[in-house]
Design a protein around this motif. Structure first.
Motif, short mmCIF file in Angstrom:
data_model
loop_
_atom_site.label_atom_id
_atom_site.label_comp_id
_atom_site.label_asym_id
_atom_site.label_seq_id
_atom_site.Cartn_x
_atom_site.Cartn_y
_atom_site.Cartn_z
N TRP A 1 -15.93 7.91 -1.95
CA TRP A 1 -16.17 6.39 -1.34
C TRP A 1 -14.70 6.27 -0.81
N VAL A 2 -14.69 5.33 0.47
CA VAL A 2 -13.29 5.04 0.85
C VAL A 2 -13.50 3.70 1.38
N TYR A 3 -12.41 2.96 1.97
CA TYR A 3 -12.32 1.76 2.27
C TYR A 3 -11.88 1.58 3.77
N ILE A 4 -12.50 0.47 4.48
CA ILE A 4 -12.31 0.38 5.98
C ILE A 4 -12.14 -1.04 6.15
N THR A 5 -11.73 -1.29 7.57
CA THR A 5 -11.69 -2.85 7.73
C THR A 5 -12.45 -2.97 9.09
N PRO A 6 -13.18 -4.00 9.49
CA PRO A 6 -13.85 -3.86 10.57
C PRO A 6 -13.27 -3.69 11.91
N GLU A 7 -11.85 -4.03 11.96
CA GLU A 7 -11.43 -3.73 13.33
C GLU A 7 -10.42 -2.54 13.27
N GLY A 8 -10.29 -1.83 12.07
CA GLY A 8 -9.40 -0.74 11.93
C GLY A 8 -10.06 0.47 12.38
N SER A 9 -9.09 1.70 12.67
CA SER A 9 -9.52 2.82 13.27
C SER A 9 -9.42 3.93 12.28
N VAL A 10 -8.88 3.50 10.96
CA VAL A 10 -8.88 4.65 9.93
C VAL A 10 -9.65 4.31 8.64
N TYR A 11 -9.55 5.11 7.73
CA TYR A 11 -10.15 4.77 6.33
C TYR A 11 -9.07 4.89 5.44
N HIS A 12 -9.33 4.34 4.43
CA HIS A 12 -8.15 4.41 3.20
C HIS A 12 -8.87 5.00 1.86
N LYS A 13 -8.05 5.66 1.02
CA LYS A 13 -8.64 6.25 -0.01
C LYS A 13 -8.24 5.26 -1.29
N SER A 14 -7.45 4.43 -1.06
CA SER A 14 -6.92 3.50 -1.90
C SER A 14 -7.09 2.10 -1.67
N ARG A 15 -7.67 1.32 -2.55
CA ARG A 15 -7.52 0.08 -2.35
C ARG A 15 -6.33 -0.80 -2.40
N GLU A 16 -5.42 -0.12 -3.07
CA GLU A 16 -4.02 -0.51 -3.06
C GLU A 16 -3.17 -0.39 -1.87
N CYS A 17 -3.74 0.34 -0.82
CA CYS A 17 -2.87 0.68 0.24
C CYS A 17 -2.26 -0.50 0.83
N THR A 18 -0.93 -0.46 1.42
CA THR A 18 -0.42 -1.40 1.53
C THR A 18 -0.89 -1.95 3.24
N HIS A 19 -1.47 -1.31 3.60
CA HIS A 19 -2.37 -1.53 5.23
C HIS A 19 -3.63 -2.59 4.61
N LEU A 20 -3.99 -2.53 3.61
CA LEU A 20 -5.02 -3.47 3.04
C LEU A 20 -4.54 -4.59 2.28
N LYS A 21 -3.55 -4.15 1.23
CA LYS A 21 -3.06 -5.17 0.22
C LYS A 21 -1.86 -5.55 0.95
N LEU A 22 -1.47 -6.74 1.77
CA LEU A 22 -0.42 -7.18 2.44
C LEU A 22 0.38 -8.06 1.47
N SER A 23 1.87 -7.80 1.76
CA SER A 23 2.88 -8.62 0.95
C SER A 23 3.39 -9.64 1.94
N ILE A 24 3.03 -10.77 1.87
CA ILE A 24 3.50 -11.88 2.65
C ILE A 24 4.78 -12.54 2.35
N GLN A 25 5.72 -12.62 3.12
CA GLN A 25 7.01 -13.66 2.85
C GLN A 25 7.18 -14.48 3.79
N SER A 26 7.72 -15.83 3.34
CA SER A 26 8.13 -16.79 4.10
C SER A 26 9.56 -16.57 4.45
N VAL A 27 10.21 -16.59 5.70
CA VAL A 27 11.38 -16.29 6.27
C VAL A 27 11.64 -17.44 7.44
N THR A 28 13.04 -17.62 7.43
CA THR A 28 13.32 -18.32 8.57
C THR A 28 12.94 -17.68 9.88
#
Length: 265
Positions: free
Chosen positions: A173-200
């Motif tokens: 089983w793999v993970y995909i996004t509707p607009e993506g062109s690749v599949y992911h083997k890990s749900r923790e992939c940084t493409h799927l699990k974004l780390s958002i920061q607030s900066v100036t």
């Protein structure tokens, strides 16, 4: 001669009085400017600090909402699990996700104990989770008052085949996004699990503006970036900062290439 001296003395006296009056006028003018500055500057600082605090509240609201969405999405993948177990799983995943943003929790009344899960409901088809909390307002806004915030998340529970593959052949089983062109083997992939920061805005000068939420030159003092992203975002709710993720059998990912970060593992 005495009369002339008297006139000269009188004229010189008037000149000296005129200089004194002019100096007094300048002194009073400068004094009035000082008073105006003393009155306006604290008001200006109050407005600026309040605006910055409101930005922090919006950031906190986004972080809590994103943590809840991720927790519900993860729990929805579990099949043949009781509602109570699903609820416990959501809470564990929610707190685990928020633990990465421990510095923001201090803004919440009672901190970790300040989350209420009332009015949440789970049945055989849907997971409806609602978390409520109160944000502590600083003393300069309203003394000892709270801002009530509620976040809701709903997801359909997984009712398809469990991890044995489509034909019971043990397919992956793999993970995909509707607009993506690749599949992911890990749900923790940084493409799927974004780390958002607030900066100036100045700190994000190396990023290009997001095509979805940045219109022209942004006037916001703060923008949002991700660790691996290339764009800066003007809005926390921008779709470029969110991921809709589906889990599918690998055989259904035809036409998609493996993710360069997690697909090779």
């Amino acid at each position: 001669m005495p009369q002339i001296k008297g006139k000269e003395y009188k004229n010189s006296s008037l000149k000296r009085n005129g200089l004194k009056n002019g100096a007094l006028f300048c002194f009073l003018s400068r004094g009035s400017l000082t008073v105006e500055t003393a009155l306006i500057l604290p008001l200006f600082l109050f407005v600026m600090v309040t605006v910055l605090f409101l930005f922090r509240v919006l950031e906190l609201q986004y972080i809590v909402g994103e943590a809840l969405d991720k927790a519900v999405a993860e729990a929805a993948l579990q099949k043949e699990t009781s509602p109570q177990e699903i609820e416990n799983t959501v809470k564990v995943l929610f707190y685990k996700e928020l633990a990465q943003e421990d510095g923001m929790i201090s803004m919440i009344n009672l901190e970790w104990a300040g989350f209420s899960w009332e009015d949440s409901g789970i049945d055989e088809t849907y997971i409806d989770m609602k978390v409520a909390y109160q944000v502590k307002l600083p003393g300069w806004i309203l003394q000892n008052r709270m801002l009530a915030v509620t976040e809701c998340s709903r997801s359909r529970r997984w009712t398809g085949m469990s991890g044995a593959g489509m034909n019971g052949s043990g397919g992956e089983w793999v993970y995909i996004t509707p607009e993506g062109s690749v599949y992911h083997k890990s749900r923790e992939c940084t493409h799927l699990k974004l780390s958002i920061q607030s900066v100036t805005a100045e700190a994000a000068s190396g990023y290009r503006p997001c095509e979805l939420c940045v219109e022209g030159k942004t006037a916001n003092p703060f923008v949002y970036i991700t660790n691996q992203g290339e764009c800066y975002h003007a809005k926390l709710n921008c779709s470029g900062l969110k991921r809709t993720v589906y889990m599918i059998p690998l055989v259904q990912a035809e036409g998609r290439s493996p993710c360069s970060r997690c697909g090779g593992r």
